[in-house]
Structure formats: structure tokens, C-alpha cells
Design a protein around this motif. Structure first.
Motif, PDB file in Angstrom:
ATOM      1  N   MET A   1      91.114   9.114 -83.097  1.00  0.00           N
ATOM      2  CA  MET A   1      90.674   8.380 -81.910  1.00  0.00           C
ATOM      3  C   MET A   1      89.286   8.847 -81.500  1.00  0.00           C
ATOM      4  O   MET A   1      89.038  10.053 -81.371  1.00  0.00           O
ATOM      5  N   GLU A   2      88.374   7.905 -81.312  1.00  0.00           N
ATOM      6  CA  GLU A   2      87.003   8.257 -80.979  1.00  0.00           C
ATOM      7  C   GLU A   2      86.902   8.687 -79.524  1.00  0.00           C
ATOM      8  O   GLU A   2      87.445   8.046 -78.615  1.00  0.00           O
ATOM      9  N   LEU A   3      86.194   9.799 -79.291  1.00  0.00           N
ATOM     10  CA  LEU A   3      86.037  10.301 -77.935  1.00  0.00           C
ATOM     11  C   LEU A   3      85.115   9.389 -77.143  1.00  0.00           C
ATOM     12  O   LEU A   3      84.113   8.888 -77.658  1.00  0.00           O
ATOM     13  N   PRO A   4      85.419   9.188 -75.843  1.00  0.00           N
ATOM     14  CA  PRO A   4      84.584   8.300 -75.041  1.00  0.00           C
ATOM     15  C   PRO A   4      83.347   9.002 -74.512  1.00  0.00           C
ATOM     16  O   PRO A   4      83.280  10.236 -74.413  1.00  0.00           O
ATOM     17  N   LEU A   5      82.365   8.212 -74.138  1.00  0.00           N
ATOM     18  CA  LEU A   5      81.245   8.659 -73.330  1.00  0.00           C
ATOM     19  C   LEU A   5      81.675   8.474 -71.874  1.00  0.00           C
ATOM     20  O   LEU A   5      82.133   7.396 -71.489  1.00  0.00           O
ATOM     21  N   VAL A   6      81.566   9.527 -71.070  1.00  0.00           N
ATOM     22  CA  VAL A   6      82.062   9.492 -69.691  1.00  0.00           C
ATOM     23  C   VAL A   6      80.886   9.519 -68.731  1.00  0.00           C
ATOM     24  O   VAL A   6      79.968  10.343 -68.881  1.00  0.00           O
ATOM     25  N   VAL A   7      80.910   8.643 -67.729  1.00  0.00           N
ATOM     26  CA  VAL A   7      79.848   8.618 -66.726  1.00  0.00           C
ATOM     27  C   VAL A   7      80.470   8.677 -65.340  1.00  0.00           C
ATOM     28  O   VAL A   7      81.465   8.001 -65.053  1.00  0.00           O
ATOM     29  N   GLY A   8      79.900   9.518 -64.476  1.00  0.00           N
ATOM     30  CA  GLY A   8      80.360   9.617 -63.097  1.00  0.00           C
ATOM     31  C   GLY A   8      79.721   8.532 -62.248  1.00  0.00           C
ATOM     32  O   GLY A   8      78.503   8.314 -62.319  1.00  0.00           O
ATOM     33  N   VAL A   9      80.533   7.839 -61.451  1.00  0.00           N
ATOM     34  CA  VAL A   9      80.023   6.757 -60.599  1.00  0.00           C
ATOM     35  C   VAL A   9      80.437   7.008 -59.153  1.00  0.00           C
ATOM     36  O   VAL A   9      81.550   7.441 -58.882  1.00  0.00           O
ATOM     37  N   ASP A  10      79.511   6.746 -58.227  1.00  0.00           N
ATOM     38  CA  ASP A  10      79.831   6.863 -56.804  1.00  0.00           C
ATOM     39  C   ASP A  10      79.234   5.735 -55.968  1.00  0.00           C
ATOM     40  O   ASP A  10      79.283   5.754 -54.746  1.00  0.00           O
ATOM     41  N   GLY A  11      78.650   4.738 -56.637  1.00  0.00           N
ATOM     42  CA  GLY A  11      78.080   3.597 -55.938  1.00  0.00           C
ATOM     43  C   GLY A  11      76.624   3.767 -55.555  1.00  0.00           C
ATOM     44  O   GLY A  11      75.983   2.805 -55.116  1.00  0.00           O
ATOM     45  N   SER A  12      76.068   4.963 -55.716  1.00  0.00           N
ATOM     46  CA  SER A  12      74.670   5.196 -55.361  1.00  0.00           C
ATOM     47  C   SER A  12      73.753   4.608 -56.433  1.00  0.00           C
ATOM     48  O   SER A  12      74.174   4.342 -57.564  1.00  0.00           O
ATOM     49  N   GLU A  13      72.485   4.423 -56.078  1.00  0.00           N
ATOM     50  CA  GLU A  13      71.528   3.894 -57.047  1.00  0.00           C
ATOM     51  C   GLU A  13      71.379   4.803 -58.268  1.00  0.00           C
ATOM     52  O   GLU A  13      71.348   4.314 -59.400  1.00  0.00           O
ATOM     53  N   PRO A  14      71.289   6.143 -58.077  1.00  0.00           N
ATOM     54  CA  PRO A  14      71.217   6.994 -59.273  1.00  0.00           C
ATOM     55  C   PRO A  14      72.422   6.834 -60.194  1.00  0.00           C
ATOM     56  O   PRO A  14      72.279   6.833 -61.414  1.00  0.00           O
ATOM     57  N   SER A  15      73.625   6.698 -59.609  1.00  0.00           N
ATOM     58  CA  SER A  15      74.804   6.567 -60.473  1.00  0.00           C
ATOM     59  C   SER A  15      74.828   5.212 -61.168  1.00  0.00           C
ATOM     60  O   SER A  15      75.289   5.100 -62.306  1.00  0.00           O
ATOM     61  N   LEU A  16      74.313   4.167 -60.513  1.00  0.00           N
ATOM     62  CA  LEU A  16      74.267   2.857 -61.158  1.00  0.00           C
ATOM     63  C   LEU A  16      73.257   2.843 -62.302  1.00  0.00           C
ATOM     64  O   LEU A  16      73.494   2.209 -63.339  1.00  0.00           O
ATOM     65  N   ARG A  17      72.141   3.548 -62.132  1.00  0.00           N
ATOM     66  CA  ARG A  17      71.195   3.676 -63.250  1.00  0.00           C
ATOM     67  C   ARG A  17      71.840   4.434 -64.403  1.00  0.00           C
ATOM     68  O   ARG A  17      71.613   4.129 -65.571  1.00  0.00           O
ATOM     69  N   ALA A  18      72.658   5.442 -64.054  1.00  0.00           N
ATOM     70  CA  ALA A  18      73.366   6.186 -65.097  1.00  0.00           C
ATOM     71  C   ALA A  18      74.369   5.296 -65.819  1.00  0.00           C
ATOM     72  O   ALA A  18      74.550   5.407 -67.037  1.00  0.00           O
ATOM     73  N   VAL A  19      75.024   4.402 -65.084  1.00  0.00           N
ATOM     74  CA  VAL A  19      75.966   3.459 -65.698  1.00  0.00           C
ATOM     75  C   VAL A  19      75.234   2.564 -66.692  1.00  0.00           C
ATOM     76  O   VAL A  19      75.701   2.345 -67.821  1.00  0.00           O
ATOM     77  N   ASP A  20      74.069   2.037 -66.292  1.00  0.00           N
ATOM     78  CA  ASP A  20      73.293   1.181 -67.192  1.00  0.00           C
ATOM     79  C   ASP A  20      72.899   1.935 -68.453  1.00  0.00           C
ATOM     80  O   ASP A  20      73.035   1.433 -69.573  1.00  0.00           O
ATOM     81  N   TRP A  21      72.394   3.151 -68.257  1.00  0.00           N
ATOM     82  CA  TRP A  21      71.950   3.955 -69.408  1.00  0.00           C
ATOM     83  C   TRP A  21      73.131   4.279 -70.308  1.00  0.00           C
ATOM     84  O   TRP A  21      73.045   4.203 -71.531  1.00  0.00           O
TER      85      TRP A  21
END
Length: 296
Positions: A1-21
Motif C-alpha cells: 500500500m502506497e503511503l499518502p502525502l499528508v497536509v494539515g488544513v485549518d482554513g487559513s490562507e497559508p494552509s490553503l496554499r499548502a493544500v494546492d501545493w
């Protein structure tokens, strides 16, 4: 099973940019993407999660955050397998736990005043100092963020010691996924040089220091590079303070990769002096790779 890439999200602009990246990165890697939100409202309120109209406003808010982030990923990268969860703990604990079964963690830093982060710490620093997997930090404060892979160039800061092969392997894997060149950089200093406007004096001690830097580069990259023959690898020994050399080298890069010097960091700098410095100053995302990550 391939390990996922995990991103922390909190609704802030920095976290949304992290989601896009992270969505772009997951597409490049062909990896699943997992979105996580850390929420302590259940613990503080002493209630279990509800459904329907009886949901507390705090639960509605955090669930809306992850649902919006999930839609954002699907709109941006429809082919990426994305999942999301709200976990009842603080952000550092959640991300460290998720890192046990992740190929990497992605965090959007708010990029506040450097002195404040130095004195008080931050989620990104705390996670980078303790995670089992590579931690990729995108600093806040930059209005435009290039998509992952735009420059087709990765920069690796090569440190000392036997653990330098783990960052090298990670950087080579990233370069191969992007079809990018890898610039492996090692800083060196003129012997006894003090900050001055005078040019340094040529001589055997300086040449010896430069040769030593080249030898360290060759030793760190020789073995790992053999597993990635398609990657264009450029070794560069550059004179100057390591922080300045690396930040200049990464000015137009997709990713700056450094090792986490967890055993020899100064007091208050749990990821090591160089990693701490570039996390606060880099214009591109920074991957902090623990010594054992990526090793056989």
C-alpha cells in the motif's frame, strides 16, 4: 500500500496554499493525498461528534474546513485520490501521529515575525524537529506560489555526517518525479576570514577547504545518484555562510532540501541551525528530512 502525502488544513490562507501545493505534489508522485484537521472542541466541550442539525457550531466549522479543502483538491487535481479527517488533538500531535504512516507531511507556515517564532516555536518547527518522515514547509507571506515543479530545479543543502544520504535520496526522488535538475550545494569558508569588504586572499588553505567541500559532495551523492541515473546532477561548492549560500541557490527552485540536525542543534533550535535558518528565510518550500528517512 502506497503511503499518502499528508497536509494539515485549518482554513487559513497559508494552509490553503499548502493544500494546492500538496495536490500538485501528489499528482507528481502518483501518491494519495490525506487532509487532516486538528480540533480539540470535543475534548473541551466533553461531547461526542453529532450529525444533522444538532451538530455544535465548532463541529460544523471544522468539518466545513476539510470539506472545502477536499473540493479544492478535486477541482485542481481530479486524478488525485484524496481523503480527509478531523482528529481530536492538537496540531503538532496530530501531524506527528500521521507522519508515522506518510511519505511526507506538508505544512503551511503563517510566516510571522522571525524573532517571535525563534522564541516561541511554531507548529512547523515542532513537527520538523520530531517527525519520522520528511516535513515540507511552505512559508506564508508570499502572495503568489508557483505550482510544484514549475522551475524544474531542486536544491539540496549537503551537511556533515553519515545521515547526509537521507536528504540526498529524498532530493533525487523529488527531482526524478519532476523531471528536474538537482543542484547539490555545500558551503565552505575562507580560513580565518572575518566579515570585511576586502577580497579574500588566495592560498593553499582556501583551496584545501574548497576541495574538502567537493569531496563531501561527492561522498554524499555518489551512492544515491547511481539509483537515479536520469537526474541531471550538479555539484557546487560555494564560499560563504551556509544560510546565505543556500538561500541564494534556492531563489529560483521548486524545493530546498536540508537535513534535520536533531542531535547537534543549538539550544532552542531543535531542527539544527541551518534548517532553522532556511525555514525562516526561504522563498521556496523547504523539505526537512530526518537522517533515517529514505534509507534502506
Amino acid at each position: 500500500m502506497e503511503l499518502p502525502l499528508v497536509v494539515g488544513v485549518d482554513g487559513s490562507e497559508p494552509s490553503l496554499r499548502a493544500v494546492d501545493w500538496a495536490a500538485d505534489e501528489a499528482a507528481l508522485r502518483g501518491a494519495p493525498l490525506r487532509l487532516v484537521n486538528a480540533s480539540l472542541w470535543e475534548r473541551y466541550e466533553g461531547v461526542s461528534r453529532a450529525t444533522g442539525a444538532d451538530r455544535p457550531s465548532e463541529q460544523v466549522m471544522v468539518e466545513d474546513v476539510v470539506e472545502a479543502a477536499t473540493r479544492r483538491v478535486r477541482d485542481r487535481r481530479p486524478g488525485v485520490n484524496v481523503s480527509a479527517d478531523v482528529l481530536p488533538d492538537d496540531p503538532v500531535s496530530v501531524l506527528l501521529h500521521e507522519g508515522h504512516a506518510a511519505c511526507a507531511l506538508v505544512i503551511g507556515s503563517r510566516g510571522r515575525n522571525g524573532l517571535v517564532e525563534l522564541l516561541l516555536g511554531s507548529v512547523s518547527l515542532a513537527v520538523a524537529a520530531r517527525a519520522d518522515c520528511p516535513v515540507i514547509v511552505l512559508r506564508g507571506g508570499h502572495e503568489s506560489r508557483p505550482a510544484a515543479g514549475e522551475h524544474r530545479r531542486i536544491v539540496l543543502g549537503v551537511g556533515d555526517g553519515p545521515h547526509s544520504s537521507a536528504p540526498a535520496r529524498f532530493a533525487l526522488q523529488e527531482a526524478q518525479a519532476r523531471g528536474a535538475a538537482l543542484d547539490a550545494v555545500r558551503a565552505w569558508r575562507w580560513p580565518g576570514r572575518e566579515p570585511t569588504d576586502q577580497p579574500p586572499v588566495e592560498g593553499e588553505p582556501a583551496r584545501r577547504n574548497e576541495r574538502q567541500a567537493v569531496e563531501i559532495l561527492e561522498s554524499a551523492l555518489g551512492g544515491p545518484a547511481a539509483d537515479h541515473p536520469s537526474v541531471e546532477l550538479r555539484l557546487r561548492a560555494a564560499e560563504g555562510p551556509a544560510r546565505g549560500v543556500l538561500l541564494a541557490a534556492a531563489a529560483e527552485a521548486d524545493l530546498l532540501v536540508v537535513g534535520a540536525d536533531r542531535h547537534h542543534g543549538h539550544v532552542g533550535l531543535p531542527v539544527g541551525r541551518i534548517a532553522h535558518a532556511v525555514l525562516h528565510g526561504s522563498d521556496c518550500p523547504v523539505a526537512v528530512v530526518p537522517g533515517r528517512a529514505g534509507t534502506p
